[in-house]
Design a protein around this motif. Structure first.
Motif, PDB file in Angstrom:
ATOM      1  N   MET A 233       0.886  -1.275   0.065  1.00 28.11           N
ATOM      2  CA  MET A 233      -0.079  -0.047   0.042  1.00 28.11           C
ATOM      3  C   MET A 233       0.786   1.164  -0.080  1.00 28.11           C
ATOM      4  SD  MET A 233      -3.016  -1.248   2.745  1.00 28.11           S
ATOM      5  CE  MET A 233      -3.861   0.251   2.666  1.00 28.11           C
ATOM      6  N   TYR A 234       2.051   1.267   0.683  1.00 28.42           N
ATOM      7  CA  TYR A 234       2.708   2.272   0.831  1.00 28.42           C
ATOM      8  C   TYR A 234       3.673   2.580  -0.492  1.00 28.42           C
ATOM      9  CZ  TYR A 234       2.037   2.884   5.811  1.00 28.42           C
ATOM     10  OH  TYR A 234       1.535   3.075   6.986  1.00 28.42           O
ATOM     11  N   ARG A 235       3.911   1.478  -1.189  1.00 27.37           N
ATOM     12  CA  ARG A 235       4.453   1.701  -2.505  1.00 27.37           C
ATOM     13  C   ARG A 235       3.574   2.478  -3.454  1.00 27.37           C
ATOM     14  NH1 ARG A 235       6.620  -3.771  -1.514  1.00 27.37           N
ATOM     15  NH2 ARG A 235       5.008  -4.426  -2.937  1.00 27.37           N
ATOM     16  N   ARG A 236       2.299   2.147  -3.406  1.00 18.38           N
ATOM     17  CA  ARG A 236       1.416   2.581  -4.411  1.00 18.38           C
ATOM     18  C   ARG A 236       1.128   4.047  -4.186  1.00 18.38           C
ATOM     19  NH1 ARG A 236      -1.029  -2.520  -3.994  1.00 18.38           N
ATOM     20  NH2 ARG A 236      -2.718  -1.752  -2.741  1.00 18.38           N
ATOM     21  N   GLN A 237       1.159   4.506  -3.022  1.00 22.00           N
ATOM     22  CA  GLN A 237       0.597   5.749  -2.731  1.00 22.00           C
ATOM     23  C   GLN A 237       1.784   6.786  -1.831  1.00 22.00           C
ATOM     24  OE1 GLN A 237      -2.722   4.793  -0.415  1.00 22.00           O
ATOM     25  NE2 GLN A 237      -1.634   4.737   1.425  1.00 22.00           N
ATOM     26  N   GLU A 238       1.511   8.152  -1.831  1.00 21.61           N
ATOM     27  CA  GLU A 238       2.449   8.921  -1.259  1.00 21.61           C
ATOM     28  C   GLU A 238       2.235   8.831   0.208  1.00 21.61           C
ATOM     29  OE1 GLU A 238       3.504  13.582  -1.292  1.00 21.61           O
ATOM     30  OE2 GLU A 238       2.190  12.858  -2.849  1.00 21.61           O
ATOM     31  N   VAL A 257      -7.041   3.752  19.396  1.00 20.30           N
ATOM     32  CA  VAL A 257      -6.545   4.174  18.284  1.00 20.30           C
ATOM     33  C   VAL A 257      -6.185   2.888  17.400  1.00 20.30           C
ATOM     34  CG1 VAL A 257      -4.511   4.993  16.719  1.00 20.30           C
ATOM     35  CG2 VAL A 257      -5.417   6.334  18.550  1.00 20.30           C
ATOM     36  N   PRO A 258      -6.950   2.672  16.017  1.00 20.36           N
ATOM     37  CA  PRO A 258      -6.836   1.336  15.239  1.00 20.36           C
ATOM     38  C   PRO A 258      -5.148   0.986  15.244  1.00 20.36           C
ATOM     39  CG  PRO A 258      -8.107   2.634  14.339  1.00 20.36           C
ATOM     40  CD  PRO A 258      -7.615   3.358  15.142  1.00 20.36           C
ATOM     41  N   GLY A 259      -4.984  -0.322  15.315  1.00 23.55           N
ATOM     42  CA  GLY A 259      -3.450  -0.764  15.309  1.00 23.55           C
ATOM     43  C   GLY A 259      -2.715  -0.085  13.981  1.00 23.55           C
ATOM     44  N   TRP A 260      -3.442  -0.039  12.896  1.00 24.79           N
ATOM     45  CA  TRP A 260      -2.643   0.160  11.475  1.00 24.79           C
ATOM     46  C   TRP A 260      -2.356   1.869  11.560  1.00 24.79           C
ATOM     47  CZ3 TRP A 260      -5.764   4.152   9.604  1.00 24.79           C
ATOM     48  CH2 TRP A 260      -7.151   4.123   9.810  1.00 24.79           C
ATOM     49  N   VAL A 261      -2.903   2.457  12.540  1.00 31.87           N
ATOM     50  CA  VAL A 261      -2.394   4.012  12.672  1.00 31.87           C
ATOM     51  C   VAL A 261      -0.990   3.939  13.201  1.00 31.87           C
ATOM     52  CG1 VAL A 261      -2.988   6.369  13.738  1.00 31.87           C
ATOM     53  CG2 VAL A 261      -4.965   4.825  12.779  1.00 31.87           C
ATOM     54  N   GLY A 262      -0.823   3.326  14.271  1.00 26.69           N
ATOM     55  CA  GLY A 262       0.502   3.347  14.867  1.00 26.69           C
ATOM     56  C   GLY A 262       0.334   2.963  16.283  1.00 26.69           C
ATOM     57  N   THR A 263       1.630   2.907  16.855  1.00 25.00           N
ATOM     58  CA  THR A 263       1.647   2.519  18.361  1.00 25.00           C
ATOM     59  C   THR A 263       2.165   3.691  19.257  1.00 25.00           C
ATOM     60  OG1 THR A 263       1.999   0.232  17.424  1.00 25.00           O
ATOM     61  CG2 THR A 263       2.607   0.784  19.908  1.00 25.00           C
ATOM     62  N   PRO A 264       1.427   4.180  20.147  1.00 29.36           N
ATOM     63  CA  PRO A 264       1.753   5.533  20.791  1.00 29.36           C
ATOM     64  C   PRO A 264       3.101   4.949  21.995  1.00 29.36           C
ATOM     65  CG  PRO A 264      -0.208   4.586  21.648  1.00 29.36           C
ATOM     66  CD  PRO A 264       0.250   3.684  20.298  1.00 29.36           C
ATOM     67  N   GLU A 265       4.014   5.627  22.324  1.00 31.32           N
ATOM     68  CA  GLU A 265       5.053   5.506  23.191  1.00 31.32           C
ATOM     69  C   GLU A 265       5.095   6.400  24.277  1.00 31.32           C
ATOM     70  OE1 GLU A 265       7.223   2.943  22.933  1.00 31.32           O
ATOM     71  OE2 GLU A 265       6.521   2.416  20.888  1.00 31.32           O
ATOM     72  N   PRO A 266       5.008   5.922  25.414  1.00 32.96           N
ATOM     73  CA  PRO A 266       4.894   6.843  26.826  1.00 32.96           C
ATOM     74  C   PRO A 266       6.097   7.751  26.706  1.00 32.96           C
ATOM     75  CG  PRO A 266       5.837   4.475  27.381  1.00 32.96           C
ATOM     76  CD  PRO A 266       5.254   4.396  25.946  1.00 32.96           C
ATOM     77  N   THR A 267       5.797   9.028  27.302  1.00 26.93           N
ATOM     78  CA  THR A 267       6.912   9.999  27.452  1.00 26.93           C
ATOM     79  C   THR A 267       6.908  10.541  28.582  1.00 26.93           C
ATOM     80  OG1 THR A 267       4.988  11.511  26.380  1.00 26.93           O
ATOM     81  CG2 THR A 267       6.705  10.753  24.771  1.00 26.93           C
ATOM     82  N   GLY A 268       6.013  10.156  29.478  1.00 26.38           N
ATOM     83  CA  GLY A 268       5.967  10.568  30.805  1.00 26.38           C
ATOM     84  C   GLY A 268       4.522  10.372  31.677  1.00 26.38           C
ATOM     85  N   GLU A 269       4.405  10.525  32.764  1.00 25.46           N
ATOM     86  CA  GLU A 269       3.334  10.139  33.568  1.00 25.46           C
ATOM     87  C   GLU A 269       2.003  10.956  32.844  1.00 25.46           C
ATOM     88  OE1 GLU A 269       1.481   9.887  38.004  1.00 25.46           O
ATOM     89  OE2 GLU A 269       3.458  10.856  37.360  1.00 25.46           O
ATOM     90  N   ASP A 280      -2.752   7.430   4.517  1.00 27.85           N
ATOM     91  CA  ASP A 280      -4.198   8.115   4.439  1.00 27.85           C
ATOM     92  C   ASP A 280      -4.253   9.607   4.215  1.00 27.85           C
ATOM     93  OD1 ASP A 280      -5.686   5.840   5.039  1.00 27.85           O
ATOM     94  OD2 ASP A 280      -5.005   5.961   6.948  1.00 27.85           O
ATOM     95  N   ALA A 281      -5.441  10.112   3.827  1.00 28.64           N
ATOM     96  CA  ALA A 281      -5.587  11.538   3.745  1.00 28.64           C
ATOM     97  C   ALA A 281      -5.474  12.239   5.034  1.00 28.64           C
ATOM     98  CB  ALA A 281      -6.948  11.787   3.056  1.00 28.64           C
ATOM     99  N   VAL A 282      -4.905  13.391   5.011  1.00 31.53           N
ATOM    100  CA  VAL A 282      -4.822  14.043   6.404  1.00 31.53           C
ATOM    101  C   VAL A 282      -6.103  14.282   6.923  1.00 31.53           C
ATOM    102  CG1 VAL A 282      -2.582  15.328   5.835  1.00 31.53           C
ATOM    103  CG2 VAL A 282      -4.565  16.406   5.154  1.00 31.53           C
ATOM    104  N   GLU A 283      -7.039  14.401   6.240  1.00 30.39           N
ATOM    105  CA  GLU A 283      -8.392  14.721   6.594  1.00 30.39           C
ATOM    106  C   GLU A 283      -8.800  13.671   7.603  1.00 30.39           C
ATOM    107  OE1 GLU A 283      -7.612  17.417   3.325  1.00 30.39           O
ATOM    108  OE2 GLU A 283      -7.421  15.353   3.460  1.00 30.39           O
ATOM    109  N   TRP A 284      -8.544  12.502   6.984  1.00 30.38           N
ATOM    110  CA  TRP A 284      -9.073  11.083   7.757  1.00 30.38           C
ATOM    111  C   TRP A 284      -8.330  10.918   8.975  1.00 30.38           C
ATOM    112  CZ3 TRP A 284     -12.725   7.654   8.001  1.00 30.38           C
ATOM    113  CH2 TRP A 284     -12.430   6.502   8.593  1.00 30.38           C
TER     114      TRP A 284
END
Length: 321
Positions: A233-238, A257-269, A280-284
């Motif tokens: 999918m990434y090869r076919r689109q910007e 957040v759906p897993g396909w969006v990404g995985t958050p990392e803790p930065t503090g309490e 995905d489109a930025v609007e989505w």
């Protein structure tokens, strides 16, 4: 009285699968046999792997309990129809959490459904309209079940395919896996005419046909069908990188957040950062972030910052603010 032992065992198993304890005398009356025969039949079920628990007492009771393995289930007509309709409804819309396992279960169930029950399932399906969310296209459950069967049986699959620009072609493939992204279904398969791996959007597939020709599965370059789909999918689109901070823990954000969006990392309490790549489109993406219900700040890119700002202003105006 049921004199056919296999039929009697199936009837006994059907009764025991009801979540209750059955007194031995009641089972004997239901089956039209002696209590001694009931005890022998229970022993036969145990030999077949069904964990039947017996309780002591004047009448003695029997209950089917959870075991180490999943033995075959016996369903009555109404139960089979209910399960088939539920699986078809979920499979026809790529609902997040309803994945290939559900489609395989549907394929197995429909393969053994008697024609009278298959007709009831189709009639009920045609008479109801599910309320679904997301922008994923609807898919005929029959399409998914044919594909799932060929994946499981290592059987070549032939189908008609329509590309994004409307070009139509016939494909002969060696299906590898079905993958659900939460919005759409994709088939990862080896395209024999193009002599290479390909991904196909299932909602663009028509006339799927299991050819009956078996094949030895090839080794997928990425080892994982989900990873191959992601790279394809990434090869076919910007794509673009984005970074967002949340005023909530990583566990809370990950659950929203759906897993396909990404995985958050803790930065503090009580805070975390989500840094990932998206096609995905930025609007989505802006809408998905807003739907978390958590305070967040977009760090980059600038297009996403402007999109979130514009979305917020429109929502405020819509609320009369």
């Amino acid at each position: 009285m049921t004199t056919d032992t296999p039929a009697r065992l199936l009837q006994l198993l059907s009764l025991l699968q009801t979540p209750r304890e059955w007194p031995g005398g009641e089972l004997a009356d239901r089956l039209g046999v002696s209590r001694r025969t009931v005890r022998r039949d229970v022993d036969r079920l145990r030999e077949l792997g069904y964990p039947v628990q017996a309780s002591k007492g004047s009448d003695g009771g029997y209950r089917l309990v959870a075991g180490k393995a999943m033995p075959p289930l016996v369903l009555d007509d109404e139960e089979a129809v209910a399960i088939a309709v539920g699986l078809r409804a979920g499979a026809g819309h790529a609902v997040e959490g309803v994945d290939e396992a559900s489609v395989r279960a549907l394929a197995k169930l429909e393969q053994v459904l008697p024609s009278r029950l298959r007709h009831r399932v189709s009639t009920l399906q045609a008479a109801t309209t599910p309320l679904t969310s997301g922008d994923g296209a609807s898919i005929a459950p029959e399409t998914l079940t044919v594909m799932a069967s060929t994946v499981a049986g290592h059987e070549r699959l032939r189908f008609a395919y329509r590309t994004k620009d409307g070009t139509e072609s016939r494909r002969v493939t060696e299906p590898y896996r079905l993958v659900s992204t939460g919005r759409r279904w994709y088939l990862v398969a080896y395209d024999l005419d193009r002599d290479d791996w390909r991904t196909f959007r299932v909602d663009r597939v028509s006339e799927p046909f299991a050819t009956g020709a078996r094949f030895a599965p090839r080794e997928l370059p990425t080892g994982s069908a989900a990873e191959y789909l992601r790279q394809s999918m990434y090869r076919r689109q910007e794509t673009y990188e984005f970074a967002v901070t949340f005023a909530a823990s990583a566990e809370v954000v990950a659950a929203r957040v759906p897993g396909w969006v990404g995985t958050p990392e803790p930065t503090g309490e009580g805070h975390c950062r989500l840094r990932a790549e998206s096609g995905d489109a930025v609007e989505w993406l802006a809408i998905r972030l807003a739907m978390t219900g958590v305070e967040f700040t977009v760090e980059s890119p600038g297009e996403l910052v402007e999109c979130v700002r514009g979305l917020g202003e429109r929502l405020v105006r819509a609320a009369g603010g």
